[in-house]
Design a protein around this motif. Structure first.
Motif, short mmCIF file in Angstrom:
data_model
loop_
_atom_site.label_atom_id
_atom_site.label_comp_id
_atom_site.label_asym_id
_atom_site.label_seq_id
_atom_site.Cartn_x
_atom_site.Cartn_y
_atom_site.Cartn_z
N THR A 55 0.82 -1.22 0.00
CA THR A 55 0.00 0.00 0.00
C THR A 55 0.85 1.26 0.00
OG1 THR A 55 -1.72 -1.23 1.16
CG2 THR A 55 -1.90 1.17 1.19
N ILE B 288 -6.09 -0.47 -8.42
CA ILE B 288 -7.47 -0.05 -8.13
C ILE B 288 -8.16 0.42 -9.40
CG2 ILE B 288 -8.91 1.64 -6.91
CD1 ILE B 288 -6.94 1.47 -4.59
N ARG C 229 -10.47 -2.54 -1.11
CA ARG C 229 -9.89 -2.60 0.24
C ARG C 229 -8.37 -2.71 0.12
NH1 ARG C 229 -10.00 -7.41 3.94
NH2 ARG C 229 -11.30 -8.34 2.32
N VAL C 230 -7.67 -2.02 1.01
CA VAL C 230 -6.21 -2.06 1.00
C VAL C 230 -5.71 -2.41 2.39
CG1 VAL C 230 -6.05 -0.35 -0.86
CG2 VAL C 230 -5.94 0.42 1.52
N ILE D 209 -6.40 7.72 -2.41
CA ILE D 209 -7.82 8.08 -2.46
C ILE D 209 -8.08 9.21 -3.44
CG2 ILE D 209 -9.70 9.08 -1.07
CD1 ILE D 209 -8.41 7.48 1.32
N VAL E 98 -12.34 3.63 -0.82
CA VAL E 98 -11.23 2.82 -0.31
C VAL E 98 -11.47 2.45 1.14
CG1 VAL E 98 -8.76 2.77 0.20
CG2 VAL E 98 -9.58 3.81 -1.93
N VAL F 143 -10.37 7.65 4.28
CA VAL F 143 -10.93 6.37 3.84
C VAL F 143 -12.45 6.38 3.97
CG1 VAL F 143 -8.86 5.04 4.35
CG2 VAL F 143 -10.62 5.29 6.12
#
Length: 353
Positions: A33, A43, A55-56, A71, A78, A97
């Motif tokens: 990430t 993504i 999802r990360v 983002i 996210v 997020v």
């Protein structure tokens, strides 16, 4: 159409989950990430395939501090996947997020839990409580003699009740195992206890060869019972494939429209053309079509138009040639070498209409 069990609706960014919202598809990146460029690129590929929530993993502070950059560069909401460290949750919220995957009972300190809950509430960020059969506490395993549906549900309830005690109800739940019957039974049990939206999936399902089958069986059974508000197909490898499979599962149950449904026969002794090669060629070419369409590739004229009369358009083979048909009606006969091109002329015509 299967009747969904009514659940409380939450918002994961711009995506509604639960209630009468469509069942959403999500996946998880497998990049590091903190490598923003690689994560953004993945993504974006997920989004292009039809993923709606990404999802990360957030294993450390460098990853958490990279979230804002990610983002701002992607359209998908996210979700930060966090274990144990409340500071990572707080930083993820600060970075913008759309949701957290966090089990509050793993934080330990009630004051730290409260801090995370207050920050999430202030930003309208839901929390997913996620329980896996492989990570149940020793106490629960001893109580139930192993990973049982009741053990999974009790573990989830411990975390849920911590959030409820803080008057926090923007909750989503997952109860996953690699064992399909165990997963199905756990979700059934949980759906009777609370009306929070359910994120369903078969975790650690395996490679594409085995994981697709386990996911289709497990998710299909739950969705057919009206259980499930958002899904992830967990496969080893490129997560884009997870989205492709998830779309097909939903389409096969009539729970999602869009894109092409391909009907192709298994072949038999009557087949006189190379159906496997033709079907593979057609499947590749239709992958970019977003409009709802049913296309059939059939091996013989005996069963072709009849068995596939529901198809918008199709082909059926004979000896060195074949027919093009629409809604079961033969349009014309063409040589085998021209079948695919002629099929797509008809598809283009339908799309234009």
């Amino acid at each position: 159409m299967f009747k969904r069990k009514l659940t409380r609706q939450i918002s994961v960014g711009k995506v509604k989950v639960g209630g009468d919202a469509p069942i959403s598809i999500q996946s998880m990146t497998n990049t590091k990430t903190h490598d923003a460029a690689a994560t953004i690129e993945q993504i974006q590929r997920l989004a292009a395939e039809g993923c709606e929530i990404a999802r990360v993993a957030v294993p450390d502070m460098p990853a958490a501090k990279t979230l804002g950059k990610i983002i701002s560069a992607v359209e998908l909401p996210v979700v930060a996947d966090i274990h144990f460290d409340y500071k990572l949750a707080l930083e993820s919220i600060a970075q913008g997020v759309a949701a957290l995957r966090l089990n509050p009972g793993n934080i330990g300190n009630a004051a730290h839990v409260r801090e995370v809950v207050q920050a999430a509430r202030a930003e309208n960020i839901p929390i997913r409580v996620g329980v896996n059969a492989g990570s149940l506490s020793r106490k629960i395993l001893q109580k139930y003699g192993g990973a049982t549906p009741e053990a999974l549900v009790e573990s989830a309830m411990e975390h849920i009740e911590i959030l409820e005690a803080e008057n926090f109800f923007d909750i989503k739940i997952s109860l996953k195992a690699h064992d399909v019957p165990l997963t199905i039974a756990a979700y059934r049990l949980m759906s009777e206890k609370r009306n929070y939206p359910l994120h369903i999936g078969i975790t650690e399902a395996g490679t594409v060869n085995t994981g697709v089958i386990k996911s289709a069986v497990g998710l299909g059974a739950l969705l057919a019972e009206g259980i499930g508000d958002t899904i992830r197909v967990s496969l080893t490898g490129d997560p884009v494939i997870e989205v492709t499979v998830a779309k097909e599962i939903l389409k096969s149950l009539g729970l999602r429209e869009g894109g092409v449904i391909l009907i192709s026969c298994p072949t038999c002794g009557r087949t006189r053309i190379n159906i496997p090669a033709i079907a593979a060629q057609v499947e590749q070419k239709i992958s970019s079509i977003k409009k709802p369409l049913t296309v059939a590739v059939m091996g013989c004229v005996v069963n072709g138009p009849g068995e596939a009369r529901v198809a918008d358009v199709g082909i059926a083979g004979a000896d060195g040639e074949g027919i093009i048909f629409r809604k079961g009606i033969v349009v014309r006969k063409v040589p085998e070498s021209e079948l695919v091109n002629e099929l797509f002329k008809e598809i283009d015509s339908i799309l234009a209409e």
